[in-house]
Scaffold this motif. Structure first.
Motif, PDB file in Angstrom:
ATOM      1  N   ARG A 155       0.620  -1.220  -0.006  1.00 25.15           N
ATOM      2  CA  ARG A 155      -0.132  -0.136   0.216  1.00 25.15           C
ATOM      3  C   ARG A 155       1.051   1.187  -0.215  1.00 25.15           C
ATOM      4  O   ARG A 155       0.361   2.391  -0.595  1.00 25.15           O
ATOM      5  CB  ARG A 155      -0.960   0.094   1.118  1.00 25.15           C
ATOM      6  CG  ARG A 155      -2.002  -1.042   1.125  1.00 25.15           C
ATOM      7  CD  ARG A 155      -3.295  -0.544   1.687  1.00 25.15           C
ATOM      8  NE  ARG A 155      -4.313  -1.483   1.078  1.00 25.15           N
ATOM      9  CZ  ARG A 155      -4.648  -2.717   2.049  1.00 25.15           C
ATOM     10  NH1 ARG A 155      -4.211  -3.063   2.993  1.00 25.15           N
ATOM     11  NH2 ARG A 155      -5.674  -3.492   1.512  1.00 25.15           N
ATOM     12  N   ASN A 179      -1.166  -5.432   2.115  1.00 19.19           N
ATOM     13  CA  ASN A 179      -0.147  -4.600   3.265  1.00 19.19           C
ATOM     14  C   ASN A 179       0.786  -5.957   3.763  1.00 19.19           C
ATOM     15  O   ASN A 179       0.266  -6.885   4.491  1.00 19.19           O
ATOM     16  CB  ASN A 179      -1.113  -4.462   4.364  1.00 19.19           C
ATOM     17  CG  ASN A 179      -0.681  -3.607   5.439  1.00 19.19           C
ATOM     18  OD1 ASN A 179       0.834  -3.637   5.338  1.00 19.19           O
ATOM     19  ND2 ASN A 179      -1.196  -3.182   6.440  1.00 19.19           N
ATOM     20  N   THR A 181       2.999  -5.704   6.008  1.00 17.82           N
ATOM     21  CA  THR A 181       3.324  -5.986   7.199  1.00 17.82           C
ATOM     22  C   THR A 181       2.503  -7.055   7.912  1.00 17.82           C
ATOM     23  O   THR A 181       3.046  -7.737   8.859  1.00 17.82           O
ATOM     24  CB  THR A 181       3.098  -4.534   7.993  1.00 17.82           C
ATOM     25  OG1 THR A 181       3.454  -3.435   7.068  1.00 17.82           O
ATOM     26  CG2 THR A 181       3.618  -4.308   9.314  1.00 17.82           C
ATOM     27  N   GLU A 182       1.311  -7.237   7.333  1.00 17.35           N
ATOM     28  CA  GLU A 182       0.532  -8.397   7.771  1.00 17.35           C
ATOM     29  C   GLU A 182       0.962  -9.628   6.878  1.00 17.35           C
ATOM     30  O   GLU A 182      -0.005  -9.778   6.197  1.00 17.35           O
ATOM     31  CB  GLU A 182      -0.708  -7.984   7.742  1.00 17.35           C
ATOM     32  CG  GLU A 182      -1.145  -6.577   8.629  1.00 17.35           C
ATOM     33  CD  GLU A 182      -2.809  -6.144   8.653  1.00 17.35           C
ATOM     34  OE1 GLU A 182      -3.213  -6.330   7.390  1.00 17.35           O
ATOM     35  OE2 GLU A 182      -3.341  -5.710   9.523  1.00 17.35           O
TER      36      GLU A 182
HETATM   37  C1  LIG Z   1      -0.606  -2.556   7.650  1.00 15.03           C
HETATM   38  O1  LIG Z   1      -0.748  -3.311   8.655  1.00 15.03           O
HETATM   39  C2  LIG Z   1      -0.282  -2.646   9.799  1.00 15.03           C
HETATM   40  C3  LIG Z   1      -0.374  -3.687  10.939  1.00 15.03           C
HETATM   41  O2  LIG Z   1      -1.784  -4.234  11.110  1.00 15.03           O
HETATM   42  C4  LIG Z   1      -0.926  -1.565  10.250  1.00 15.03           C
HETATM   43  O3  LIG Z   1      -0.429  -1.005  11.226  1.00 15.03           O
HETATM   44  C5  LIG Z   1      -0.729  -0.468   8.873  1.00 15.03           C
HETATM   45  O4  LIG Z   1      -1.603   0.637   9.150  1.00 15.03           O
HETATM   46  C6  LIG Z   1      -1.290  -0.990   7.729  1.00 15.03           C
HETATM   47  N1  LIG Z   1      -0.837  -0.015   6.596  1.00 15.03           N
HETATM   48  C7  LIG Z   1      -1.621   0.410   5.846  1.00 15.03           C
HETATM   49  C8  LIG Z   1      -1.089   1.218   4.812  1.00 15.03           C
HETATM   50  O5  LIG Z   1      -2.987  -0.199   5.590  1.00 15.03           O
END
Ligand SMILES: *[C@@H]1O[C@H](CO)[C@@H](O)[C@H](O)[C@H]1NC(C)=O
Ligand SMILES: *[C@@H]1O[C@H](CO)[C@@H](O)[C@H](O)[C@H]1NC(C)=O
Length: 236
Positions: A155, A179, A181-182
């Motif tokens: 993203r 995303n 990160t997840e």
């Molecule tokens: C992606 O996931 C992380 C962990 O859940 C969250 O903190 C973050 O805001 C998310 N990023 C976006 C761009 O949605």
């Protein structure tokens, strides 16, 4: 960045592939000449037919074949056992990636595939892949071949619309945002999307990636040929 490919066929894949590329492609040219025939006798000049341009994939198939042979030779020296790879998947994935790169990186990628950009400018290479992928995608009564590209972009990436448009137009690549990160949820998302887009033909695709992954390029290939002499169901 990672790239993975899915190959669901036997160890004779490479040779089958080259065979398919050589044998299948001319068959699919026929609608073009049929069209030429139709216009004979009309106001078209008689030379029209012989001036018909060769399909765009003619500019890339010799290079892809050489790339395949070079790669096969290298892999055969390093890997014991059967080697399974799809030259068209690999080369088209790299060419697709080069679309999003700076001009000099694009040149490097295409040259590493073996293209001579003086003879075949980058635009012709991309048009060649477009024509090849399109031709391989045409339905055939003898075999079922599906090949596709997916791009998963984090993203936080802001890809240029031009890149996304060209990726779709030339390589049929569908782009999705994710995303990374997840990691687990994104892996599941990718798996679900691929299964849906391939009508369930490609399943269990759960790529692994690290937290700093920003893009995943995924290529799948599905190949099913009808046997020339099908096994007798009662004897097998
Ligand atoms: C992606 O996931 C992380 C962990 O859940 C969250 O903190 C973050 O805001 C998310 N990023 C976006 C761009 O949605
Ligand atoms: C590329 O093609 C040009 C024109 O045919 C030729 O002069 C040149 O030597 C080729 N380059 C390579 C690296 O083969």
């Amino acid at each position: 960045m990672c790239s993975s490919s899915f190959q669901m066929m036997g160890p004779v894949w490479l040779w089958l592939w080259l065979l398919v590329a050589e044998v299948l492609l001319p068959v699919h040219c026929q609608p073009f000449s049929a069209h030429g025939d139709k216009s004979l006798g009309a106001s078209q000049p008689a030379s029209h037919q012989s001036l018909e341009p060769a399909p765009a994939y003619h500019k890339v198939t010799p290079t892809i074949t050489n790339f395949a042979l070079r790669l096969y030779k290298q892999l055969a020296e390093e890997v014991a056992g059967n080697i399974l790879f799809s030259p068209v998947s690999l080369s088209s994935s790299l060419a697709l990636l080069s679309l999003g790169a700076h001009a000099d990186t694009q040149t490097q990628i295409l040259e590493s595939l073996g293209f001579n950009l003086t003879e075949t400018p980058a635009a012709d290479v991309h048009r060649g892949f477009q024509s090849l992928l399109h031709t391989l995608d045409l339905p055939s009564p003898k075999l079922e071949l599906k090949l596709g590209h997916f791009l998963f972009l984090d993203r936080q990436l802001k890809p240029q619309q031009r890149f996304l448009d060209s990726a779709k137009e030339l390589y049929g690549a569908l782009a999705f945002s994710a995303n990374f990160t997840e990691a687990a949820a994104t892996g599941q998302q990718i798996n679900d999307l691929v299964r849906k887009q391939t009508y369930g033909q490609v399943v269990g695709c759960l790529p692994e990636f690290s937290h700093d992954t920003l893009m995943v390029l995924l290529n799948y290939i599905f190949f099913k040929a009808k046997c020339k002499h099908p096994f007798d169901r009662y004897q097998t």
